[in-house]
Design a protein around this motif. Sequence first.
Motif, PDB file in Angstrom:
ATOM      1  N   PHE A 145      -9.330  -2.055   5.278  1.00  0.00           N
ATOM      2  CA  PHE A 145      -8.651  -2.325   6.538  1.00  0.00           C
ATOM      3  C   PHE A 145      -9.429  -3.356   7.347  1.00  0.00           C
ATOM      4  O   PHE A 145     -10.650  -3.448   7.273  1.00  0.00           O
ATOM      5  N   ALA A 149     -13.677   9.617  -0.003  1.00  0.00           N
ATOM      6  CA  ALA A 149     -12.776   8.944  -0.945  1.00  0.00           C
ATOM      7  C   ALA A 149     -12.995   9.456  -2.376  1.00  0.00           C
ATOM      8  O   ALA A 149     -12.042   9.711  -3.106  1.00  0.00           O
ATOM      9  N   ARG A 186      -5.809  19.088   4.060  1.00  0.00           N
ATOM     10  CA  ARG A 186      -7.069  18.336   4.060  1.00  0.00           C
ATOM     11  C   ARG A 186      -7.073  17.328   5.209  1.00  0.00           C
ATOM     12  O   ARG A 186      -8.082  17.149   5.891  1.00  0.00           O
ATOM     13  N   VAL A 212      -7.062   0.286   0.041  1.00  0.00           N
ATOM     14  CA  VAL A 212      -6.925  -0.675   1.132  1.00  0.00           C
ATOM     15  C   VAL A 212      -8.265  -0.852   1.830  1.00  0.00           C
ATOM     16  O   VAL A 212      -8.939   0.127   2.152  1.00  0.00           O
ATOM     17  N   GLU A 261      -4.990   4.453  12.049  1.00  0.00           N
ATOM     18  CA  GLU A 261      -5.693   3.919  10.872  1.00  0.00           C
ATOM     19  C   GLU A 261      -6.440   5.027  10.121  1.00  0.00           C
ATOM     20  O   GLU A 261      -6.551   4.972   8.904  1.00  0.00           O
ATOM     21  N   TRP A 262      -6.931   6.051  10.861  1.00  0.00           N
ATOM     22  CA  TRP A 262      -7.602   7.150  10.155  1.00  0.00           C
ATOM     23  C   TRP A 262      -6.593   7.951   9.348  1.00  0.00           C
ATOM     24  O   TRP A 262      -6.882   8.397   8.243  1.00  0.00           O
ATOM     25  N   ILE A 294     -12.818   4.627  -5.457  1.00  0.00           N
ATOM     26  CA  ILE A 294     -11.742   5.346  -6.134  1.00  0.00           C
ATOM     27  C   ILE A 294     -11.234   4.565  -7.342  1.00  0.00           C
ATOM     28  O   ILE A 294     -10.231   4.933  -7.946  1.00  0.00           O
ATOM     29  N   PRO A 306       1.891   5.863  -0.385  1.00  0.00           N
ATOM     30  CA  PRO A 306       0.495   5.544  -0.682  1.00  0.00           C
ATOM     31  C   PRO A 306       0.017   6.334  -1.900  1.00  0.00           C
ATOM     32  O   PRO A 306       0.471   7.453  -2.128  1.00  0.00           O
ATOM     33  N   ALA A 307      -0.870   5.731  -2.664  1.00  0.00           N
ATOM     34  CA  ALA A 307      -1.401   6.439  -3.828  1.00  0.00           C
ATOM     35  C   ALA A 307      -2.798   5.941  -4.120  1.00  0.00           C
ATOM     36  O   ALA A 307      -3.206   4.867  -3.671  1.00  0.00           O
ATOM     37  N   LEU A 308      -3.530   6.748  -4.883  1.00  0.00           N
ATOM     38  CA  LEU A 308      -4.939   6.441  -5.161  1.00  0.00           C
ATOM     39  C   LEU A 308      -5.118   5.240  -6.068  1.00  0.00           C
ATOM     40  O   LEU A 308      -6.236   4.739  -6.196  1.00  0.00           O
ATOM     41  N   ASP A 309      -4.043   4.752  -6.729  1.00  0.00           N
ATOM     42  CA  ASP A 309      -4.237   3.575  -7.579  1.00  0.00           C
ATOM     43  C   ASP A 309      -4.200   2.287  -6.769  1.00  0.00           C
ATOM     44  O   ASP A 309      -4.409   1.212  -7.300  1.00  0.00           O
ATOM     45  N   ASN A 332      -3.914   6.676   8.142  1.00  0.00           N
ATOM     46  CA  ASN A 332      -3.576   5.815   7.007  1.00  0.00           C
ATOM     47  C   ASN A 332      -4.623   5.923   5.898  1.00  0.00           C
ATOM     48  O   ASN A 332      -4.292   5.893   4.716  1.00  0.00           O
ATOM     49  N   VAL A 333      -5.898   6.026   6.302  1.00  0.00           N
ATOM     50  CA  VAL A 333      -6.955   6.215   5.303  1.00  0.00           C
ATOM     51  C   VAL A 333      -6.673   7.484   4.512  1.00  0.00           C
ATOM     52  O   VAL A 333      -6.690   7.491   3.281  1.00  0.00           O
ATOM     53  N   ALA A 347       0.833  -1.211   0.000  1.00  0.00           N
ATOM     54  CA  ALA A 347       0.000   0.000   0.000  1.00  0.00           C
ATOM     55  C   ALA A 347       0.863   1.255   0.000  1.00  0.00           C
ATOM     56  O   ALA A 347       0.371   2.337  -0.323  1.00  0.00           O
ATOM     57  N   GLY A 348       2.131   1.120   0.370  1.00  0.00           N
ATOM     58  CA  GLY A 348       3.004   2.285   0.460  1.00  0.00           C
ATOM     59  C   GLY A 348       2.946   2.950   1.814  1.00  0.00           C
ATOM     60  O   GLY A 348       3.506   4.028   2.005  1.00  0.00           O
ATOM     61  N   LEU A 349       2.242   2.338   2.765  1.00  0.00           N
ATOM     62  CA  LEU A 349       2.135   2.929   4.105  1.00  0.00           C
ATOM     63  C   LEU A 349       3.412   2.705   4.901  1.00  0.00           C
ATOM     64  O   LEU A 349       3.718   3.456   5.810  1.00  0.00           O
ATOM     65  N   SER A 352      -9.983  -3.346  10.480  1.00  0.00           N
ATOM     66  CA  SER A 352     -10.861  -2.701  11.461  1.00  0.00           C
ATOM     67  C   SER A 352     -11.777  -1.682  10.795  1.00  0.00           C
ATOM     68  O   SER A 352     -12.199  -0.734  11.424  1.00  0.00           O
ATOM     69  N   ALA A 411     -11.838   1.026   9.745  1.00  0.00           N
ATOM     70  CA  ALA A 411     -11.229   2.369   9.748  1.00  0.00           C
ATOM     71  C   ALA A 411     -12.126   3.429   9.137  1.00  0.00           C
ATOM     72  O   ALA A 411     -11.671   4.299   8.399  1.00  0.00           O
ATOM     73  N   SER A 466     -11.405  12.644  -2.988  1.00  0.00           N
ATOM     74  CA  SER A 466      -9.957  12.530  -3.118  1.00  0.00           C
ATOM     75  C   SER A 466      -9.569  12.150  -4.540  1.00  0.00           C
ATOM     76  O   SER A 466      -8.577  12.649  -5.070  1.00  0.00           O
ATOM     77  N   ARG A 500      -3.879   8.930   4.086  1.00  0.00           N
ATOM     78  CA  ARG A 500      -2.671   8.778   3.261  1.00  0.00           C
ATOM     79  C   ARG A 500      -2.971   7.979   1.997  1.00  0.00           C
ATOM     80  O   ARG A 500      -2.531   8.348   0.913  1.00  0.00           O
ATOM     81  N   THR A 501      -3.720   6.864   2.150  1.00  0.00           N
ATOM     82  CA  THR A 501      -3.990   6.060   0.948  1.00  0.00           C
ATOM     83  C   THR A 501      -4.872   6.831  -0.022  1.00  0.00           C
ATOM     84  O   THR A 501      -4.875   6.539  -1.211  1.00  0.00           O
ATOM     85  N   LEU A 502      -5.626   7.805   0.476  1.00  0.00           N
ATOM     86  CA  LEU A 502      -6.470   8.605  -0.423  1.00  0.00           C
ATOM     87  C   LEU A 502      -5.731   9.853  -0.904  1.00  0.00           C
ATOM     88  O   LEU A 502      -6.328  10.736  -1.514  1.00  0.00           O
ATOM     89  N   GLU A 503      -4.433   9.919  -0.608  1.00  0.00           N
ATOM     90  CA  GLU A 503      -3.598  11.045  -1.043  1.00  0.00           C
ATOM     91  C   GLU A 503      -4.161  12.385  -0.616  1.00  0.00           C
ATOM     92  O   GLU A 503      -4.111  13.359  -1.374  1.00  0.00           O
TER      93      GLU A 503
END
Lengths: 285, 279
Positions: free
Chosen positions: A80, A98, B193, A78, B179-180, A151, A72-75, B182-183, A52-54, A82, A84, A101, B185-188
Amino acid sequence: MPRPWLSVEGIARRYGARPVFRDLWFGVERGEFVALIGHSGCGKTTILNILAGLEAPDAGTVVMDGRQVSGPALDRAVIFQSHALLPWLSALGNVAFAVRSRHRDWPRSRVQDHARRVLDMVGLTEAAGRRPAELSGGMKQRVGIARALAIEPSLLLMDEPFSALDALTRGTLQDEVLRLVSDAGQTALVITHDVDEAILLADRILLMTNGPDARVAEIVVNTLPRPRDRQTIHRTPGHHALRSHIVDFLVARSRTLAGSRPEGWDGRRVPEVRPAVTPIEETIS
Amino acid sequence: MALRLRSALLLLLILAAALGAWQIAATPAAPTGPALDPEYAKLLGTAAQGGQQTPMPRPSDIAARAWQLLRDPFYVHGANDQGIGIQLGWSLLRVLTGFGLAALVAIPLGFLIGMSPVLHGALDPIIQVLRPVSPLAWMPLALYTIRDSGASAIFVIFICAIWPMLLNTSFGVASVRREWLNVARTLEAGPWRTALAVILPAAAPTIMTGARISIGIAWLVIVAAEMLVGGTGIGYFVWNQWNNLAIADIVVAILVIGLVGMALDQLLGRAARAVAWRE
């Protein structure tokens, strides 16, 4: 050998001097569904976070579609474990977050429409206005799935997405994911410790030995025909052999193979097995 | 509902008993003691005529005085004689100005401290040393540097209101679930923001708790501060009425201060509920 679409190349994670896993190589082709199965402590979640790049690996690299993964990137979406979800936003708000974004130039109404459509897809039309606290565990994870799919990622990453749910809910959600992923031809990777989940969903199943110093010991090719149905899959020829092979691995071999690597072990050439192929099929092919 | 009714009845009973006992205890016996020279007694005032102390006002005296004070709360008869409403207004103005300035500094700064462990490590010793200092200890320094008593009172409110908001904001921001983030971050989501759409709403309940503590402390401190700087305000009013030996006025002021403090707390409590979330 051409590089696969998603290529994991010799990644490692260490805690101090001790490797959790190292020299890990595998590939995922476009449209393929891969499951990574293993016991806790083998670094499954870390592997997913690296994809995921995290997190960054301590060694090695991940290349997706010719580009190195550096964050991390939109392509890559994830789902999760939990879920999240952001608890102050409604189900719709979480999905819209999302969508916004992905499509920064879209007007508000278009973002809302799109989010509503994705929620419809996971069967949450009625619950769009509710906050996560007012949703059941299964519904929350549906919102998590909707948020990831909203996304339109090229790679869908799932970290034990259904392990927190009861068996009945887990089953329906597996069906749902199976349907959504095959409809969209979505490339996906799921981390799991549920054998049946892996058999139902995946084209290939990577078996990991226990940590520390975990590795992918074997790649099981799931030759059971698609479309698969949770109700009948256990009667499909070859299912029993496939399931037994994986269970045996998890019960015994994941432990006995752990730690030391056999003479001449090459992380780039992990043995592939096809336990579900019956002798007759084998002679035909 | 029955429970609330019973509580209300009990409250009335306790009030009636306490006020009744007070009324009886404070009612003076017939004047005794040596008679004074009438001329001298006239100079000393009514209480001294009996050779006694100023009597403790009875609840009935206080109620009568409260009626007088609250019937026309906004009169202005020169600098030293202004209605209790005007005095309260001054105090509220100072508290809200000091509190507002404190929020403007504490919330952004708390954000930075919460997001940066380095900054937290650097500023935490300063905060820990300054936080337990009574805000009134800053008063001379404020008077010396600002050279304006009104602004100094506001500064004292600022300095006492800043700590709870600063600490709660940094704590709330630092404990936003990974985790929030991380959310986001994954959504750039970019830093702005993420800060406004994820961290701020996640930390908002904690920040509001800090604000509620801050305004409570500010309202406590304003009375003492105004006793020191004088001029206007409910604290000045209390001190002034002490100098006038107007004990009933002081009791009325105490009740009014309590009611306003309660209203401020309820107001921020309502704001806190508006931003609360439940998992």
